[in-house]
Design a protein around this motif. Structure first.
Motif, PDB file in Angstrom:
ATOM      1  N   ARG A   1      -6.794   2.196  -5.488  1.00 32.78           N
ATOM      2  CA  ARG A   1      -7.543   3.343  -4.466  1.00 32.78           C
ATOM      3  C   ARG A   1      -8.835   3.684  -4.530  1.00 32.78           C
TER       4      ARG A   1
ATOM      5  N   ALA B   1       1.034   4.076  -2.945  1.00 32.66           N
ATOM      6  CA  ALA B   1       0.608   5.398  -2.841  1.00 32.66           C
ATOM      7  C   ALA B   1       1.714   6.202  -3.487  1.00 32.66           C
TER       8      ALA B   1
ATOM      9  N   ARG C   1       1.548   6.140  -7.365  1.00 33.18           N
ATOM     10  CA  ARG C   1       0.524   7.018  -7.825  1.00 33.18           C
ATOM     11  C   ARG C   1       0.800   8.472  -8.010  1.00 33.18           C
TER      12      ARG C   1
ATOM     13  N   ALA D   1       0.921  -1.107  -0.064  1.00 35.44           N
ATOM     14  CA  ALA D   1      -0.077  -0.028   0.112  1.00 35.44           C
ATOM     15  C   ALA D   1       0.884   1.341  -0.052  1.00 35.44           C
TER      16      ALA D   1
ATOM     17  N   GLU E   1     -10.829   0.881  -2.793  1.00 37.06           N
ATOM     18  CA  GLU E   1     -10.736   1.218  -1.329  1.00 37.06           C
ATOM     19  C   GLU E   1     -11.726   2.305  -0.846  1.00 37.06           C
ATOM     20  N   GLN E   2     -11.741   3.606  -1.534  1.00 35.12           N
ATOM     21  CA  GLN E   2     -12.265   4.804  -1.024  1.00 35.12           C
ATOM     22  C   GLN E   2     -13.840   4.394  -1.315  1.00 35.12           C
TER      23      GLN E   2
END
Length: 431
Positions: free
Chosen positions: A399, A316, A319, A312, A402-403
């Motif tokens: 992402r 991030a 990205r 993770a 997940e959001q």
């Protein structure tokens, strides 16, 4: 009725004993399940006792007293625990009732044929007593069977948890004779799984919809389909699939009618490896974004995306470093460029096919891709840059999933956006 029975009691007792012998012999001859559970002496005694109880119930009923049903309930509970089919038990009870009525009429006829009309009103009372006894047996049987079924389900869930949540032998054991491996093998044995085989684990996406009862049988019917053991938890659903000779890809067809996203582990060969397979299936699920709709993701087909999902913190960073300038654009521009990149990658770098899928001109796709190159400083003609962009795009999609999982569901959960921005109906039936 009580007076008639007292007059013929001695003869009736002899006839009931003969009836019990006849019914025991017939039951053992015609019903192999009974024969496997009980010997003749025990069965004959139970039938004899039941017939005597029915006579006493008839006497109590004629006095206005309730029929004693404790013994009938005890029999129902006992037979349920023994696994005797309820149909077998009730068939013996019905035959016993007919034999009892026959014994009554024969005893009255032998005692005083002229008294037969006095017996007829008792027929209704007798069948009422027999109905009460049969109902008591059935109720106790079903109650015991339900409780037993609940215990079996709880036990199976606990055994599946051992397999899904245990260790896989990589924590200091060799995976074959350590405590966790022994526990996994014991759990598998109790679930009827072989020590060696071909197993996979499936993790379904939790989207707030009612849990499926399990996948339907495969195209060849239930007998030829892989065996599936479901574990439904508060946070989602997991399935252990015993593949047998079926290829792993057949899981797609098995799960398709459910209309949900699913992650599938690689094939493993032993129960002690199922905990690792569970973790890999959950990882595979994370590679199947919501934007792609219902989809079964096999881990081995999505390894690059799985690498991103497994880290993770690095995802991030990926990205931000690779697609940061694109993510900083206004929402509509950002969505357009990311959708175009994802479609171009899905079309194996073909601008023409991407344009067809996006319903726009080829030059429009080319212009968007050039702008993407300018913003990111990456060239789509450089394989290394393409890998970076593909992984970063996967990180963005993951992402977003997940959001979305932390936001309230949309008013109509059956409608989801496609990469092109159009709406598509999910095959899952509305709740």
């Amino acid at each position: 009725m009580e007076r008639i029975i007292e007059e013929i009691r001695e003869d009736l007792s002899r006839r009931i004993a003969v009836a019990a012998d006849r019914l025991a012999d017939r039951t053992l001859t015609e019903d192999p399940v009974y024969a496997a559970l009980l010997g003749r002496a025990e069965l004959r005694e139970r039938i004899h006792h039941h017939l005597r109880q029915a006579v006493e119930g008839l006497v109590r009923s004629s006095r206005g007293l309730p029929v004693e049903l404790a013994d009938a309930r005890a029999v129902g509970e006992l037979r349920a625990r023994q696994g005797l089919p309820l149909a077998s038990l009730l068939r013996t009870y019905r035959r016993g009732g007919r034999l009892l009525w026959q014994s009554l009429t024969e005893a009255v006829t032998a005692h005083d044929r002229a008294a037969l009309p006095r017996l007829l009103p008792g027929a209704t009372a007798l069948w009422d007593v027999l109905d009460q006894m049969t109902d008591a047996v059935s109720e106790a049987y079903r109650r015991t069977e339900a409780a037993h079924g609940d215990r079996d389900r709880e036990r199976r869930s606990a055994l599946l948890d051992v397999l899904f949540d245990g260790t896989d032998g990589t924590d200091g054991t060799d995976g074959t004779d350590g405590p966790s491996a022994a526990a996994a093998e014991a759990a598998a044995a109790q679930l009827g799984l072989p020590e060696r085989g071909r197993f996979a684990v499936v993790v379904l996406a939790s989207d707030g919809s009612p849990a499926p009862a399990g996948p339907p049988a495969g195209p060849g019917g239930a007998a030829s389909a892989p065996r599936v053991l479901w574990r439904i938890r508060a946070d989602g659903e997991i399935a252990l699939i015993e593949l047998g000779h079926h290829p792993l890809e057949s899981v797609r067809e098995l799960l398709a009618p459910l209309g949900v996203r699913a992650g599938v582990s690689p094939v493993v060969g032993a129960p002690a490896e199922l905990a690792r397979a569970h973790r890999l299936a959950a990882l595979a699920l994370r590679t199947a974004p919501d934007s792609e709709g219902p989809r079964t993701a096999l881990l081995d087909e999505r390894l690059p995306a799985a690498l991103v999902a497994a880290e993770a913190e690095l995802a991030a960073r990926l990205r931000q470093v690779v697609l940061g300038p694109v993510l900083a654009l206004p929402a509509e521009d950002r969505r357009t460029l990311l959708t175009t990149l994802g479609t171009w990658l899905a079309c194996q770098g073909s601008t023409t096919y991407a344009a067809q899928r996006l319903y726009c001109h080829r030059n429009t796709v080319s212009n968007r891709l050039r702008r993407l190159e300018q913003l990111t400083g990456r060239s789509l003609s450089d394989p290394r840059h393409v890998v970076e962009l593909a992984l970063a795009h996967s990180a963005v999609l993951q992402r977003g999933t997940e959001q979305a999982a932390t936001r309230p569901a949309a008013p109509d959960p059956r409608v989801s956006p496609t990469p092109a921005g159009r709406a598509r109906r999910s095959p899952r039936r509305p709740a």
